[in-house]
Design a protein around this motif. Sequence first.
Motif, PDB file in Angstrom:
ATOM      1  N   UNK A  75       0.830  -1.207   0.000  1.00 28.89           N
ATOM      2  CA  UNK A  75       0.000   0.000   0.000  1.00 28.89           C
ATOM      3  C   UNK A  75       0.865   1.258   0.000  1.00 28.89           C
ATOM      4  N   UNK A  76       1.953   1.243   0.774  1.00 34.91           N
ATOM      5  CA  UNK A  76       2.849   2.399   0.797  1.00 34.91           C
ATOM      6  C   UNK A  76       3.453   2.647  -0.576  1.00 34.91           C
ATOM      7  N   UNK A  77       3.847   1.570  -1.253  1.00 38.00           N
ATOM      8  CA  UNK A  77       4.419   1.702  -2.597  1.00 38.00           C
ATOM      9  C   UNK A  77       3.397   2.224  -3.594  1.00 38.00           C
ATOM     10  N   UNK A  78       2.140   1.772  -3.489  1.00 37.64           N
ATOM     11  CA  UNK A  78       1.109   2.270  -4.402  1.00 37.64           C
ATOM     12  C   UNK A  78       0.837   3.752  -4.156  1.00 37.64           C
ATOM     13  N   UNK A  79       0.973   4.193  -2.912  1.00 37.70           N
ATOM     14  CA  UNK A  79       0.780   5.611  -2.626  1.00 37.70           C
ATOM     15  C   UNK A  79       1.870   6.464  -3.231  1.00 37.70           C
ATOM     16  N   UNK A  80       3.100   5.996  -3.139  1.00 36.03           N
ATOM     17  CA  UNK A  80       4.207   6.742  -3.735  1.00 36.03           C
ATOM     18  C   UNK A  80       4.044   6.846  -5.251  1.00 36.03           C
ATOM     19  N   UNK A  81       3.530   5.762  -5.857  1.00 35.51           N
ATOM     20  CA  UNK A  81       3.337   5.751  -7.311  1.00 35.51           C
ATOM     21  C   UNK A  81       2.050   6.428  -7.747  1.00 35.51           C
ATOM     22  N   UNK A  82       1.165   6.760  -6.795  1.00 34.10           N
ATOM     23  CA  UNK A  82      -0.173   7.308  -7.089  1.00 34.10           C
ATOM     24  C   UNK A  82      -0.940   6.353  -8.007  1.00 34.10           C
ATOM     25  N   UNK A 246       0.942   7.471   3.416  1.00 37.53           N
ATOM     26  CA  UNK A 246       2.342   7.638   3.816  1.00 37.53           C
ATOM     27  C   UNK A 246       3.255   7.620   2.593  1.00 37.53           C
ATOM     28  N   UNK A 247       2.985   6.721   1.648  1.00 37.35           N
ATOM     29  CA  UNK A 247       3.780   6.699   0.422  1.00 37.35           C
ATOM     30  C   UNK A 247       3.683   8.001  -0.343  1.00 37.35           C
ATOM     31  N   UNK A 291       3.823   7.815   9.370  1.00 37.40           N
ATOM     32  CA  UNK A 291       4.346   6.472   9.141  1.00 37.40           C
ATOM     33  C   UNK A 291       4.144   5.583  10.379  1.00 37.40           C
ATOM     34  N   UNK A 292       4.446   6.123  11.546  1.00 34.79           N
ATOM     35  CA  UNK A 292       4.259   5.352  12.784  1.00 34.79           C
ATOM     36  C   UNK A 292       2.800   4.973  12.983  1.00 34.79           C
ATOM     37  N   UNK A 293       1.885   5.908  12.698  1.00 36.55           N
ATOM     38  CA  UNK A 293       0.466   5.617  12.877  1.00 36.55           C
ATOM     39  C   UNK A 293      -0.037   4.632  11.826  1.00 36.55           C
ATOM     40  N   UNK A 294       0.588   4.616  10.639  1.00 36.45           N
ATOM     41  CA  UNK A 294       0.188   3.619   9.636  1.00 36.45           C
ATOM     42  C   UNK A 294       0.565   2.218  10.095  1.00 36.45           C
ATOM     43  N   UNK A 320      -2.815  11.075  10.233  1.00 34.52           N
ATOM     44  CA  UNK A 320      -2.448  11.013   8.820  1.00 34.52           C
ATOM     45  C   UNK A 320      -3.227  12.040   8.011  1.00 34.52           C
ATOM     46  N   UNK A 321      -4.480  12.272   8.355  1.00 31.60           N
ATOM     47  CA  UNK A 321      -5.261  13.296   7.666  1.00 31.60           C
ATOM     48  C   UNK A 321      -4.669  14.681   7.850  1.00 31.60           C
ATOM     49  N   UNK A 322      -4.240  15.001   9.067  1.00 36.40           N
ATOM     50  CA  UNK A 322      -3.592  16.285   9.300  1.00 36.40           C
ATOM     51  C   UNK A 322      -2.284  16.396   8.509  1.00 36.40           C
ATOM     52  N   UNK A 323      -1.549  15.275   8.434  1.00 34.05           N
ATOM     53  CA  UNK A 323      -0.301  15.271   7.674  1.00 34.05           C
ATOM     54  C   UNK A 323      -0.563  15.494   6.181  1.00 34.05           C
TER      55      UNK A 323
END
Length: 380
Positions: A75-82, A246-247, A291-294, A320-323
């Motif tokens: 999931x983190x990788x998919x976020x980085x790639x959008x 996070x990604x 990242x910690x909360x994820x 994460x929403x605030x971030x």
Amino acid sequence: MRFSPTPEQQQLGDMVQRFFAEQYGFGARRKILDSREGWSREIWTKMAELGLLSLQVPEEQGGLSPAVVETLFTATATGRAMLLEPWISSAVIATVLIRELGSAQQREEMLAPLAAGERIAVPAHFEPLSRYDLRRVATSARRSGRNWTLRGRKSVVLHAPAADLLLVSARSSGAADEISGISLFAVPREGPGVALSPYRTLDGVCAADVELSDASGTLVGVEGAAFPAIASAFDQGLAARCAEAVGALQAALDATVEYTKTRQQFGVPIGTFQALQHRMADMLIHVEQARSMSYLAAMRAADPSARERRRALSAAKVVIGNACRFVGQEAVQLHGGMGVTDETAVSHLFRRLTALEMALGDTAHHLEQFVAATALAEGT
């Protein structure tokens, strides 16, 4: 909490990051985004070959479930790639629904094609007036011989135009906000009585509103008892959305740091200005907190206690929403006018972060959920 992935899990995470870096760069993604379909069947097939569509499939059907850390890293990788493909909709939420509710025969018939990338299923649950309330289901289900007919409307069904199967929640009994009486039905997307109104979301994902007019559906699981599994599946989807964010957050931070190293003012890179360094340090703090909360969300997503699960996931979504809001806005501002152009990745990341802040409950909603769950816990 201590988070220590095994070497095998870390290798999978690295492999997925390399795959998207090589196959799903910004230029490749823009071509997919501009295509008529809005997603790539070729990428989907490659993801299946890598085993990324079988992470939530039980071992009995050839999958890897439970694969908590593997799902987190993917999931983190998919976020980085959008990612524009329906990975969370189909490989996480829909797969969990079938895994938790389906009969042995349904699991055998439905999960293997999902894992192989031969079929795509997406949940169709939320309705026009439901907001983020999973209990509010007004779509009706009536028995028609051995099958069921469904009437109602579902809103913002992500990836519905790409799906072969819609997993539709409908009510066979009870009031519109009761937990009991909700069932799940498998409905062919191109079946009679199913009408889609397709569009693109803020971040370019294909979606549709779905009108059901006496559409034929196959009951998945036991009549009227689907809500616990629906809540569990969407909670696991929420944990995946947190990791996806996070990604995207890390990608926005990296793009901003790189830009400030090359953009010059007064003859020097703007990244040398102390005021901007402080702003990027604040961005980094938000990313690391997210990242910690994820990690917390991933570890608690399958907690058997719905109340404790909701408390942990809502806490994670608030942070994460605030971030998402802070890092996204800072990234655009530090890029200046370039930050809002379609040619730069940061503008697309900003839209994705804005969408993720609202996905499966915005920050305000989850803050209310956390306060309510905490009050219940303290009361007992």
